[in-house]
Each structure stands twice: as C-alpha cells, then as structure tokens.
Scaffold this motif. Sequence first.
Motif, PDB file in Angstrom:
ATOM      1  N   ASP A  52       0.794  -1.258  -0.176  1.00 52.35           N
ATOM      2  CA  ASP A  52      -0.092   0.047  -0.015  1.00 52.35           C
ATOM      3  C   ASP A  52       0.662   1.346  -0.069  1.00 52.35           C
ATOM      4  O   ASP A  52       2.060   1.298   0.444  1.00 52.35           O
TER       5      ASP A  52
ATOM      6  N   ILE B  65      -1.145   3.519   8.055  1.00 52.33           N
ATOM      7  CA  ILE B  65      -1.769   2.386   7.750  1.00 52.33           C
ATOM      8  C   ILE B  65      -2.752   2.329   6.745  1.00 52.33           C
ATOM      9  O   ILE B  65      -3.346   1.595   6.195  1.00 52.33           O
ATOM     10  N   LYS B  66      -2.744   3.579   6.082  1.00 54.65           N
ATOM     11  CA  LYS B  66      -3.390   3.842   4.735  1.00 54.65           C
ATOM     12  C   LYS B  66      -4.818   3.591   4.999  1.00 54.65           C
ATOM     13  O   LYS B  66      -5.559   3.020   4.283  1.00 54.65           O
ATOM     14  N   CYS B  67      -5.500   3.988   5.981  1.00 53.16           N
ATOM     15  CA  CYS B  67      -6.680   3.829   6.429  1.00 53.16           C
ATOM     16  C   CYS B  67      -7.809   4.703   5.480  1.00 53.16           C
ATOM     17  O   CYS B  67      -9.090   4.363   5.197  1.00 53.16           O
TER      18      CYS B  67
ATOM     19  N   THR C 236      -3.712  10.578  -1.804  1.00 52.08           N
ATOM     20  CA  THR C 236      -4.072   9.576  -2.698  1.00 52.08           C
ATOM     21  C   THR C 236      -3.492   8.203  -2.000  1.00 52.08           C
ATOM     22  O   THR C 236      -2.432   8.151  -1.651  1.00 52.08           O
ATOM     23  N   ILE C 237      -4.673   7.499  -2.129  1.00 56.13           N
ATOM     24  CA  ILE C 237      -4.184   5.984  -1.437  1.00 56.13           C
ATOM     25  C   ILE C 237      -4.281   5.026  -2.371  1.00 56.13           C
ATOM     26  O   ILE C 237      -5.205   4.732  -3.242  1.00 56.13           O
ATOM     27  N   ILE C 238      -3.175   4.232  -2.470  1.00 52.22           N
ATOM     28  CA  ILE C 238      -2.788   3.339  -3.579  1.00 52.22           C
ATOM     29  C   ILE C 238      -2.926   1.850  -2.871  1.00 52.22           C
ATOM     30  O   ILE C 238      -1.953   1.502  -2.272  1.00 52.22           O
ATOM     31  N   GLY C 239      -4.007   1.055  -2.759  1.00 55.32           N
ATOM     32  CA  GLY C 239      -3.811  -0.284  -2.498  1.00 55.32           C
ATOM     33  C   GLY C 239      -3.323  -1.287  -2.846  1.00 55.32           C
ATOM     34  O   GLY C 239      -3.423  -1.190  -4.204  1.00 55.32           O
ATOM     35  N   ALA C 240      -2.814  -2.365  -2.264  1.00 54.85           N
ATOM     36  CA  ALA C 240      -2.295  -3.225  -2.962  1.00 54.85           C
ATOM     37  C   ALA C 240      -2.382  -4.641  -2.397  1.00 54.85           C
ATOM     38  O   ALA C 240      -2.535  -4.587  -1.090  1.00 54.85           O
ATOM     39  N   PRO C 241      -2.596  -5.622  -3.113  1.00 58.30           N
ATOM     40  CA  PRO C 241      -3.063  -7.197  -2.334  1.00 58.30           C
ATOM     41  C   PRO C 241      -1.831  -7.353  -1.365  1.00 58.30           C
ATOM     42  O   PRO C 241      -0.660  -7.013  -1.476  1.00 58.30           O
ATOM     43  N   GLY C 242      -2.263  -7.622  -0.270  1.00 58.20           N
ATOM     44  CA  GLY C 242      -1.356  -8.016   0.858  1.00 58.20           C
ATOM     45  C   GLY C 242      -0.712  -6.801   1.695  1.00 58.20           C
ATOM     46  O   GLY C 242       0.029  -7.041   2.547  1.00 58.20           O
ATOM     47  N   GLY C 243      -1.298  -5.701   1.371  1.00 59.48           N
ATOM     48  CA  GLY C 243      -0.963  -4.585   2.252  1.00 59.48           C
ATOM     49  C   GLY C 243      -1.194  -4.683   3.777  1.00 59.48           C
ATOM     50  O   GLY C 243      -1.996  -5.678   4.077  1.00 59.48           O
TER      51      GLY C 243
ATOM     52  N   ALA D   5      -3.101  -2.817   5.639  1.00 61.28           N
ATOM     53  CA  ALA D   5      -4.069  -2.172   6.190  1.00 61.28           C
ATOM     54  C   ALA D   5      -5.262  -2.860   5.974  1.00 61.28           C
ATOM     55  O   ALA D   5      -6.277  -2.146   6.730  1.00 61.28           O
ATOM     56  N   SER D   6      -5.369  -3.923   5.634  1.00 64.64           N
ATOM     57  CA  SER D   6      -6.813  -4.675   5.785  1.00 64.64           C
ATOM     58  C   SER D   6      -7.579  -4.457   6.583  1.00 64.64           C
ATOM     59  O   SER D   6      -8.715  -4.531   6.629  1.00 64.64           O
TER      60      SER D   6
ATOM     61  N   GLN E 252      -8.501  -1.196   7.878  1.00 59.60           N
ATOM     62  CA  GLN E 252      -9.604  -0.796   7.002  1.00 59.60           C
ATOM     63  C   GLN E 252     -10.950  -1.213   6.990  1.00 59.60           C
ATOM     64  O   GLN E 252     -11.975  -0.430   6.942  1.00 59.60           O
TER      65      GLN E 252
END
Lengths: 246, 80
Positions: free
Chosen positions: B2, B48-50, B63-70, B72-73, B76
Amino acid sequence: MAVSRKVPAIIDRETSFCPGCGHGIVIRLIAECLEELGQDNNVIFPLGVGCSSLLGGGLVTDRLHCPHGRASAVATGMKRCEPDVTIVAYQGDGDAYSIGIAETLNAAYRNENITMIAINNTNFGMTGGQMSWTTMPGQKTTTSPKGRDCAVTGNPIRFPELVASQFDVAYAARGAVTSPKRIATVKKYIKNALAAQVNKEGYSTVEVLSPCPTNWGLDVLGAMKRIEEEIIPYYPLGEFKKREER
Amino acid sequence: MDRIIVTQSRCKQCGLCVAHCKQEALSFSAVFTEAGYRPVQVDDAKCIKCGICYLVCPDRVFTIIGAPGGKASAKQSASA
C-alpha cells in the motif's frame, strides 16, 4: 489491502477555497458520486455566485457561471434541452436562498428533474461574511454587528424541510462535513440525490452544513465544533424526503 | 505494498487530516510551500493507509493506492 482512494479526474486540480473550507470536501463527494454513477463525463454544473462559483476553477468538466441566485433556473433550462445530461446546480446559502429563493423554490415546486446542492455556511462568505437567510439567531456578521435579531429579519430558513413538506419532490436531505462519519453520510445523501435525477424521479436537493472559518473568526476545528454544538441543533440532519420505489 | 501519496503543493495547512489521524502519522513540514503554507507530511512507519485523511481533506492532497497483501486490510475493514 488498503482501499484505493484517488481524487476523481474531473476535479483533480487545485482549489482556491480558504484553508479548512467545507466546499472542497463536498465537491469531491459530488465528483466521486458522479464517477460511481457513470455520469462524470455527462454532467453540467450551473454554478451560483459566491464561494460556490470557485468550483468552476477546480473542475475539468462543463459548467456555467449563472447570474446571482439563478442557478436553479439555468439548471431547469439545461435539463429541458438535454434531458439525458446530469445537471447539478451548485449554490451557497446566500445565493440559493437569500438572493435566488424564487428560482430555487420554483424549480422545486415544478419538481424539475435536477439536483441542487446548497452549501450552508450561515453567511455570504465570499463578500466578507454578511448576514444571509441561514445566519443563526444572534450570530454576529458584518451586516448584523449586534447579532441577528430575528424579530426584525425573520427566522433562518430550513429549505430541505420546506420542500419535503410542501412540494412533490423526489429527495431532500441535510448533512454536515464535521467528521469522517458525517462526511460518509453526506456522500450517501448526494449519491441518492444524483441517482434520483438519473432515474428521472424529479427534484432532489442536499443541503450541507459547512464551516466558514475565515468569516466566523474561528480556527478550522473550532468551526467544526460550532456546527456540532450550535448549528446542528437548529438545522437537524437527515433525509426529509426519501426516494420512493418507482 | 500500500502507498500514500501526498501532493504537498495543494495543502493549505488546515489541519483537518492531522486532527483526525488516529495513528498520529501526519504532521506539518518545516518547509513552506510557494503559497506560504507548511504542508502536511506523512510518517510512513505509522501510516496504515486507512484513508481518513483522504476523506476529510478539502484540498485533494491525498491519494491512497491499495495493493494485495498490504498491511491495512484489518484496520480498513474495521473503519469502514
């Protein structure tokens, strides 16, 4: 995985609002809703005069700067000429109510299939904080230096309640941008309003209580606190006319 | 992974994001922007990119860019 959050392309540029102004939040919510409804490239914004007109500089889409208070009338014309284009009249409280109440109310009365978003910051922001129809009882402004005397000026108007109770409109709600939770609720209201228009259900309006730190003489968090403690008790939040199944 | 992108040139130092960041990951930079503001900066170790900063920002800074396995899941979904 964090949820990706990116500002929609139609507003991806700087704004010229004062620091902490709620306009920027509401505009982003409108753009997000338009994007989610697939209308972001099928929209025209008739803009009011005042701080709401600063939306023009922050938009990468069609818009028209209307005569003061007449955005709802212009929106009516746009919608009747282009019924499949989403029309969002974006106005402040001074523009939509004090100056343009005739046009604003007439559009609601006719149940025009448009959306009117009104930003209520309880004063004429751009011109220096003069009293408007939504100025709170006792509130000091540059034109009510001793505080608004409602015995002389009348009482603050509650527009969404008015159109919801008196007219045949599709949707009317009021929200506030004072906290993340309230902002998320405002987005829900705006999306309902826009969806009502897309589905040709009729007139939809959302009023948003927004801080004006500059003219209130407060810092940003103080302005948010004022909305919570002083303004929301007078201007209750919620949906006053919900969408009906059609 | 993320990511959070902060467009500092747009920041007007209103402080809403700093006040609402529960991770205390945001602060004001010591360096002024051209417009004369001290823009927000992010501590990547705490963030934590919440997305709360994105939600409250009036000026399109984040801008928040989510990525698999980040990382923050869990946070979030709790804050959603």
